[in-house]
Design an enzyme around this catalytic site. Sequence first.
Site, mmCIF file in Angstrom:
data_model
loop_
_atom_site.group_PDB
_atom_site.id
_atom_site.type_symbol
_atom_site.label_atom_id
_atom_site.label_comp_id
_atom_site.label_asym_id
_atom_site.label_seq_id
_atom_site.Cartn_x
_atom_site.Cartn_y
_atom_site.Cartn_z
ATOM 1 N N ASP A 11 21.378 67.063 92.874
ATOM 2 C CA ASP A 11 22.099 67.394 91.512
ATOM 3 C C ASP A 11 21.938 66.119 90.717
ATOM 4 O O ASP A 11 21.479 65.183 91.090
ATOM 5 C CB ASP A 11 23.528 67.696 91.760
ATOM 6 C CG ASP A 11 24.433 67.822 90.778
ATOM 7 O OD1 ASP A 11 23.980 68.718 89.922
ATOM 8 O OD2 ASP A 11 25.481 67.227 90.469
ATOM 9 N N SER A 12 22.445 66.602 89.241
ATOM 10 C CA SER A 12 22.214 65.394 88.399
ATOM 11 C C SER A 12 23.247 64.317 88.842
ATOM 12 O O SER A 12 23.252 63.216 88.123
ATOM 13 C CB SER A 12 22.683 65.887 86.953
ATOM 14 O OG SER A 12 23.956 66.645 87.017
ATOM 15 N N GLY A 44 23.341 68.256 81.425
ATOM 16 C CA GLY A 44 23.596 69.058 80.653
ATOM 17 C C GLY A 44 23.587 69.191 78.995
ATOM 18 O O GLY A 44 23.675 69.995 78.420
ATOM 19 N N CYS A 74 22.397 71.975 90.831
ATOM 20 C CA CYS A 74 22.581 71.801 89.427
ATOM 21 C C CYS A 74 22.381 72.892 88.729
ATOM 22 O O CYS A 74 21.247 73.509 88.756
ATOM 23 C CB CYS A 74 21.854 70.447 88.885
ATOM 24 S SG CYS A 74 22.039 70.197 87.216
ATOM 25 N N ASN A 75 23.406 73.407 87.968
ATOM 26 C CA ASN A 75 23.008 74.579 87.096
ATOM 27 C C ASN A 75 22.331 74.451 86.144
ATOM 28 O O ASN A 75 21.610 75.332 85.743
ATOM 29 C CB ASN A 75 24.622 75.402 86.776
ATOM 30 C CG ASN A 75 25.557 76.022 87.774
ATOM 31 O OD1 ASN A 75 25.329 77.062 87.858
ATOM 32 N ND2 ASN A 75 26.268 75.138 88.594
ATOM 33 N N THR A 76 22.402 73.275 85.483
ATOM 34 C CA THR A 76 21.391 73.095 84.436
ATOM 35 C C THR A 76 20.069 73.044 84.954
ATOM 36 O O THR A 76 19.278 73.727 84.222
ATOM 37 C CB THR A 76 21.888 71.634 83.715
ATOM 38 O OG1 THR A 76 23.114 71.699 83.521
ATOM 39 C CG2 THR A 76 20.962 71.254 82.749
ATOM 40 N N GLU A 154 35.049 63.997 86.417
ATOM 41 C CA GLU A 154 34.637 62.614 86.790
ATOM 42 C C GLU A 154 35.527 61.552 86.672
ATOM 43 O O GLU A 154 35.763 60.410 87.358
ATOM 44 C CB GLU A 154 33.456 62.303 85.961
ATOM 45 C CG GLU A 154 32.438 63.235 86.164
ATOM 46 C CD GLU A 154 31.175 62.841 87.022
ATOM 47 O OE1 GLU A 154 30.745 61.734 86.941
ATOM 48 O OE2 GLU A 154 30.431 63.687 87.586
ATOM 49 N N CYS A 186 28.679 75.640 86.570
ATOM 50 C CA CYS A 186 28.540 74.318 86.797
ATOM 51 C C CYS A 186 28.994 73.657 87.874
ATOM 52 O O CYS A 186 30.221 74.173 88.403
ATOM 53 C CB CYS A 186 29.090 73.537 85.434
ATOM 54 S SG CYS A 186 29.119 71.852 85.530
ATOM 55 N N THR A 187 28.253 72.604 88.371
ATOM 56 C CA THR A 187 29.002 72.412 89.784
ATOM 57 C C THR A 187 30.358 71.659 89.905
ATOM 58 O O THR A 187 30.851 71.819 90.948
ATOM 59 C CB THR A 187 28.024 71.080 90.011
ATOM 60 O OG1 THR A 187 27.675 70.108 88.831
ATOM 61 C CG2 THR A 187 26.597 71.206 90.567
ATOM 62 N N HIS A 188 30.703 71.365 88.625
ATOM 63 C CA HIS A 188 32.373 70.461 88.830
ATOM 64 C C HIS A 188 33.175 71.519 88.628
ATOM 65 O O HIS A 188 34.518 71.229 88.717
ATOM 66 C CB HIS A 188 32.070 69.547 87.538
ATOM 67 C CG HIS A 188 31.411 68.234 87.627
ATOM 68 N ND1 HIS A 188 30.141 68.340 87.892
ATOM 69 C CD2 HIS A 188 31.798 66.947 87.950
ATOM 70 C CE1 HIS A 188 29.572 66.985 87.954
ATOM 71 N NE2 HIS A 188 30.605 66.312 87.859
HETATM 72 N N1 DGL Z 1 25.264 69.227 87.642
HETATM 73 C C1 DGL Z 1 25.266 69.715 86.311
HETATM 74 C C2 DGL Z 1 25.498 71.208 86.350
HETATM 75 O O1 DGL Z 1 25.711 71.966 87.192
HETATM 76 C C3 DGL Z 1 26.730 69.130 85.677
HETATM 77 C C4 DGL Z 1 26.391 67.781 85.173
HETATM 78 C C5 DGL Z 1 25.593 67.581 84.214
HETATM 79 O O2 DGL Z 1 25.607 67.776 82.912
HETATM 80 O O3 DGL Z 1 24.642 66.925 84.670
HETATM 81 O O4 DGL Z 1 25.139 71.899 85.156
#
Ligand code: DGL
Length: 276
Positions: A11-12, A44, A74-76, A154, A186-188
């Site tokens: 993930d990012s 993102g 990571c969704n992005t 975060e 999105c992961t969060h």
């Molecule tokens: N992990 C990213 C996502 O799921 C969220 C955090 C980012 O913007 O990198 O899109």
Amino acid sequence: MGDERPIGVFDSGLGGLTVAKEIFRLMPGERIIYLGDTARVPYGNKSEEAIKRFGLQDARMLLDMDIKLLIAACNTVSSVALSHLEQHVKDIPVIGVVWPGARAATSKSVEKRIGVIGTAATIRSGSYAKAINSIDPNIKVYGKPCPLFVPLVEEGLIDSDITRAAVQHYLYEMVDLGIDCLILGCTHYPILMEAIQGAVGNRIQLIDSALWVAKEAQNILKATNAAAAGDTGGFTLSRFLVTDLTPNFEPVAEALLGAGIPNIEKIAVEELEKKF
Ligand code: DGL
């Protein structure tokens, strides 16, 4: 005999730990190597070109570690760069989080109206809408970027007035669109489930992509005879790699994984940059 090689999850940043958590819950015998690119998070708000490059570098780092399955948590990255990853990764299966979430929402939506929330890049890419409409072109998909949610998580502001206000700010219009499913793209966002459900009401079902990607991983491992045989008791990452150790790292990581975190290995971001 099982395949004891680990699953690689990247993930990012730390958000992909929500995916690791669901994998452990579903498949406690599996080992996971997790890579969080904490030095370069967020992805993102980056360009497509940067997201593709970073995603491929993360993937290459894990591929060098003899993994049996690669998950772009990571969704992005899943939205913008999955086909780019698939072109470069030929030896093992690669899965992203978009398709599992899209399939789940499509099968659950009775009204044929689905909302998607995610980062600016995820919503801009239209990835969920494309996936959903390729399954059922009659479904209406409404996307909304919610860029404040990641920093709120975060900062550990999960149960707080400021978070509830942000959720309200982004989601009040969604409620009037007649959607019956809302994808947390999105992961969060699964961490904000309670606040989100509170804002949209119980009539709207929340779809947690993390849960559905874990199910997809389980299906792939079964179909390819690559599931692990034993039971590790779950919730222990074999390796936990990050590119930067930020001051509030531990409480955020623990909240996302839902468990204590193991030894952390810091790798230089230059190591990733050498990969592609
Ligand atoms: N992990 C990213 C996502 O799921 C969220 C955090 C980012 O913007 O990198 O899109």
